[in-house]
Design an enzyme around this catalytic site. Structure first.
Site, PDB file in Angstrom:
ATOM      1  N   LYS A   1      60.372  20.406  64.973  1.00  0.00           N
ATOM      2  CA  LYS A   1      61.357  21.558  64.847  1.00  0.00           C
ATOM      3  C   LYS A   1      62.635  21.113  65.738  1.00  0.00           C
ATOM      4  O   LYS A   1      63.611  21.003  65.253  1.00  0.00           O
ATOM      5  CB  LYS A   1      60.872  22.793  65.365  1.00  0.00           C
ATOM      6  CG  LYS A   1      59.628  23.202  64.326  1.00  0.00           C
ATOM      7  CD  LYS A   1      59.075  24.473  64.742  1.00  0.00           C
ATOM      8  CE  LYS A   1      58.648  24.978  66.200  1.00  0.00           C
ATOM      9  NZ  LYS A   1      57.666  24.036  66.378  1.00  0.00           N
ATOM     10  N   THR A   2      62.389  20.867  67.069  1.00  0.00           N
ATOM     11  CA  THR A   2      63.416  20.651  67.978  1.00  0.00           C
ATOM     12  C   THR A   2      64.313  19.173  67.575  1.00  0.00           C
ATOM     13  O   THR A   2      65.600  19.090  67.456  1.00  0.00           O
ATOM     14  CB  THR A   2      62.851  20.311  69.273  1.00  0.00           C
ATOM     15  OG1 THR A   2      62.283  21.478  69.718  1.00  0.00           O
ATOM     16  CG2 THR A   2      64.180  20.262  70.351  1.00  0.00           C
TER      17      THR A   2
ATOM     18  N   SER B   1      41.900  38.366  57.991  1.00  0.00           N
ATOM     19  CA  SER B   1      41.522  37.139  56.851  1.00  0.00           C
ATOM     20  C   SER B   1      40.053  36.882  56.833  1.00  0.00           C
ATOM     21  O   SER B   1      39.714  36.007  55.872  1.00  0.00           O
ATOM     22  CB  SER B   1      42.208  35.585  57.513  1.00  0.00           C
ATOM     23  OG  SER B   1      43.567  35.872  57.446  1.00  0.00           O
TER      24      SER B   1
ATOM     25  N   LYS C   1      46.272  27.308  56.081  1.00  0.00           N
ATOM     26  CA  LYS C   1      44.745  27.414  55.807  1.00  0.00           C
ATOM     27  C   LYS C   1      44.378  26.115  54.882  1.00  0.00           C
ATOM     28  O   LYS C   1      43.415  25.651  54.923  1.00  0.00           O
ATOM     29  CB  LYS C   1      44.495  28.567  55.247  1.00  0.00           C
ATOM     30  CG  LYS C   1      44.616  29.700  56.358  1.00  0.00           C
ATOM     31  CD  LYS C   1      44.252  31.178  55.685  1.00  0.00           C
ATOM     32  CE  LYS C   1      44.792  32.117  56.707  1.00  0.00           C
ATOM     33  NZ  LYS C   1      44.422  33.552  56.249  1.00  0.00           N
TER      34      LYS C   1
END
Length: 822
Positions: free
Chosen positions: A395-396, A712, A755
């Site tokens: 991300k960075t 979940s 998942k």
């Protein structure tokens, strides 16, 4: 002038002329003698006075305003003019009784009475001799009491009298010298006093002391003790006057020093001008010259000119001068309208993004859309993007690639642990050590008004008594408001709308809803095995090879070796741990080269195990167990998706339910809901209802040290319970996610992509999920689903039909139950 209710005592030692009413002469010592006993009445009218004490021989004027006192004075003035004057203990008491008075006072004679135009009455009285109250006789219409005259003791020798007189006069002269408010006539009056007794009374009346202290002087019957006490009060007064004079002298000296410094600075200024050196004026002129080339709003331009004018009037040695100069320098240094031009070559942008990052198609597409709109319309406000995903997915580093693709400056601000609002908005200039916030600081550092600004770890901003930085970010990250962002230090609006803000976060739950609403969330999920292999080949291995000083010919990784690193040593969503493991392998090769040892440049699976040791993750742990009651579930974590096992066992008992494995409230409720559903539908599932009463149930989720919670695990819990009660085995390589209701409905859940990736990593072949989650698969790349069979269900019956086999365990549990009716 004293009043019987005055707050400001003024001692008067002069006399009023009968005709002119002016004070004309000091009371002589002949007038201070005591009255003879035959001239004194048996009873004395008592006049209470405030804020002073009357001493024998001393003349003072008193303004009478209380009704009782006016009646007393008028009656006494018509008679023998003899009254008793006693000081009040509490000057705030308006109507004084005998309890409010001291016991010892002074017999006085009214010398003169004047009725003033405002209705008040002023009397001039002279103290004659001391007396002590004996008995209160009346309180109306004024106070009257019986008394006894106090005779003066004469226990003092002539030599002692001369010594004390000399000391008292010397102290009095010193007081007069230190206090300029005392008139010179007082010194003449003091020199004319010869009587020792009158001298002590005169000085006692004029000494700067409280009423209680003066009363002690009046009550003292020993002339020597009285003189010593008076001298103590006078010396204390002298010390106070000397201290005041010393303080005044220092202040005067400081003012003189400031004037001296001013003249020296003026001379220094002239010398600097002659020598051509830079002085304060040159610094100001330099800033003014620099401001001519600035492209800034008119409001800021006027504000800057006003600040420079203020600095010009300021003393360069003043503490405020460097603060004002720093502020003016910040204003002129900030890039108000100076920025870089965007590179609108979309093909170049895609090439840069593909070069630096493998995958992340959704993010790349969004950046290309932004560039396309900017190319068509050149006034688009900067969007606020939030890259959301587990650690290690890039991300960075993606921010640098975006800045490179756009041709913009790159700025990064770490928000993790920031808990002071001033870090965002800055401090007000009035505070010591004030500075602008990190937003303005980084903009100033980049020297560009339109950088790519990375707000790293925005979900880890905290708050305390110093404010809430998350709330301060609301203005920064609102495209409709940030064009007029106001920093507390800057004091003028700064336009942030040209900045491309990109926030990163691992979790959205900890971000304030209003802040989350201002950002466009772009989900970056974990990488598949194939993607990790490609990332390792294209990015990680070349990078680590370069950092360790190796060349391509020195080491090469076989594809199977990379797959082993991914599967057996780095079970994660991102690639951060994979890079560490690659670095470990390359370090081992670097050591062999440095020590000139023989080594194999081709890294294979066997060499990976030899270098890194035994596998960290065991594949067998992710395969199915052949026991009933063991089911594989899918879970979402901040680090990406993961699988978890739910194990259930039965033992003879009384129907007790035990839950273990650090389960949260939601998972506990899921277990109880599943058990209630099974009890209700026991007949349809072939379960003897007596099992629930005579067997204890234990539900456990392994890895008990890790807290687990979330909605979940409902169908996973139900399948595990149904399996153990029916002793039917669960289908192999099957995982599931979804929540249930008591009616048997299956509810949708989140984190589907994470998942699915977790299931692929674990070797799962089939997944059960809610039918309403089918829409979530539209955002999942088809290659992630390839090889997976996904069953969409809407009821619990569908789940059990798919998950439970008709095959029972090799050695199924035999339930020992009592006969019905017993």
């Amino acid at each position: 002038m004293f009043e019987d209710n005055s707050n400001e005592p003024i001692i008067l030692t002069d006399y009023l002329d009968d005709e002119s009413g002016e004070l004309i002469q000091l009371v002589s010592e002949d007038d201070e003698g005591p009255l003879s006993d035959e001239n004194l009445p048996d009873e004395l009218p008592i006049l209470p006075i405030k804020n002073t004490v009357l001493f024998p021989g001393v003349v003072i004027p008193i303004t009478v305003s209380r009704n009782k006192s006016i009646k007393l004075v008028k009656k006494a003035y018509k008679g023998d003019r003899i009254i008793g004057v006693v000081a009040q203990k509490n000057h705030k008491k308006e109507e004084a009784s005998f309890n409010d008075l001291y016991e010892i006072g002074t017999v006085a004679k009214i010398l003169k009475m004047l009725v003033l135009p405002d209705g008040n009455t002023t009397i001039i009285i002279q103290g004659r001799q001391r007396f002590q109250l004996v008995e209160a006789l009346q309180e109306e219409p004024f106070l009257k009491a019986s008394y006894t005259v106090i005779e003066e003791e004469e226990d003092i020798t002539e030599d002692e009298m001369k010594a004390i007189t000399s000391s008292l006069k010397e102290a009095a002269y010193k007081v007069m010298k230190l206090n300029p408010e005392i008139p010179k006539e007082a010194q003449v009056a003091l020199e004319n006093i010869q009587s020792y007794t009158f001298l002590t009374h005169f000085l006692s009346s004029n000494v700067n002391a409280d009423v209680s202290d003066k009363q002690k002087l009046l009550e003292s019957n020993n002339p020597k003790a009285r003189a010593e006490l008076l001298l103590k009060f006078m010396l204390k007064d002298i010390q106070m006057l000397e201290l005041k004079q010393e303080i005044a002298s220092k202040v005067h000296s400081d003012i003189d020093q400031q004037q001296k410094e001013y003249f020296l600075r003026q001379q220094m200024k002239v010398l600097q001008d002659e020598l051509g050196q830079d002085g304060p004026d040159q610094e100001i002129n330099a800033l003014r010259q620099k401001a001519k080339d600035k492209k800034w709003p008119d409001e800021v331009k006027k504000h800057f000119a006003k600040e420079l004018d203020k600095i010009g009037r300021m003393n360069p040695a003043a503490a405020e001068y460097p603060v004002a100069m720093s502020y003016a320098e910040l204003l002129v240094d900030l890039p108000w309208d100076e920025g870089t031009e965007d590179n609108f070559d979309l093909k170049h942008a895609r090439k840069v993004l593909d070069r630096d990052h493998f995958g992340l198609e959704k993010v790349k597409e969004r950046i290309l859309e932004y560039l396309a709109v900017r190319k068509l319309k050149n006034d688009l406000k900067g969007p606020i993007l939030c890259l959301y995903g587990p650690p290690g997915v890039g991300k960075t580093s993606l921010g640098k690639s975006i800045a490179d693709a756009l041709g913009r400056k790159y700025v990064r601000m770490a928000l993790g642990g920031v808990h002071d609002e001033a870090e965002i908005r800055g401090h007000r200039k009035t505070y010591i050590g004030a500075m602008p916030g990190k937003i303005i600081q980084n903009i100033n550092k980049s020297k560009s008004s339109n950088p790519v600004f990375i707000l790293d770890e925005i979900d880890k901003v905290s708050s305390d008594f110093r404010g809430d930085p998350s709330s301060a970010l609301l203005e920064v990250l609102d495209p409709e408001q940030n064009s007029t962002f106001k920093d507390n230090y800057l004091e003028v609006d700064y336009d942030l709308s040209k900045v491309l803000f990109i926030a990163t976060a691992n979790s959205l739950e900890s971000i304030q809803p209003p802040l989350r609403d201002r950002m466009e969330i772009i989900d970056i999920t974990g990488y598949t095995l194939e993607e990790k292999v490609e990332i390792a080949k294209k990015h990680l291995i070349p990078k680590q090879r370069e950092e360790h000083g190796l060349k391509a010919k020195d080491v090469a990784f076989d594809k199977s070796a990379i797959v082993k690193l991914v599967n057996d040593y780095t079970r994660e969503s991102g690639v951060r741990n994979l890079e560490r493991k690659v670095a470990s392998v390359i370090r081992n090769i670097a050591k062999s080269i440095a020590m000139e040892e023989e080594y194999d440049a081709k890294i294979t699976e066997d060499q990976v195990r030899k270098i890194l040791g035994a596998e960290v993750f065991d594949k067998e742990a992710y395969e199915d167990n052949k026991m009933p009651g063991v089911v594989t579930g899918l879970a979402w974590t901040p680090s990406g998706g993961d699988i978890l096992f739910i194990e259930t066992s039965l033992s003879r008992g009384k129907g007790k339910l035990t839950l273990s494995g650090q389960l949260g409230d939601v998972m506990k409720e899921s277990a109880m809901t599943a058990l209630s559903y099974l009890k209700t539908h026991a007949d349809s599932l072939g379960i003897d209802y007596r099992v629930f009463e005579h067997y204890d149930l234990h539900v456990h989720v392994p890895a008990g040290a890790i807290p687990k919670d979330g909605p979940s695990a409902g169908i996973t819990m139900l399948t595990s319970l149904a399996s153990v009660y029916t002793q039917r085995l669960v289908k192999k390589k099957l995982a599931m996610t979804g929540e249930i209701t008591l009616r048997g409905k299956v509810l949708p859940v989140g984190g589907i992509k994470e998942k699915i990736l977790a299931a692929r990593r674990a070797g799962i072949k089939e997944i059960i999920m809610c039918e309403r989650n089918k829409k979530d698969l539209e955002e999942v790349n088809e290659k992630y689903i390839k090889g997976l069979e996904i069953h969409f269900v809407s009821t619990v019956e569908d789940v059990l039909e798919i998950a439970l086999l008709n095959q029972k365990a090799k050695e199924p549990m035999e339930f020992i139950l009592p006969e019905s009716g017993k």
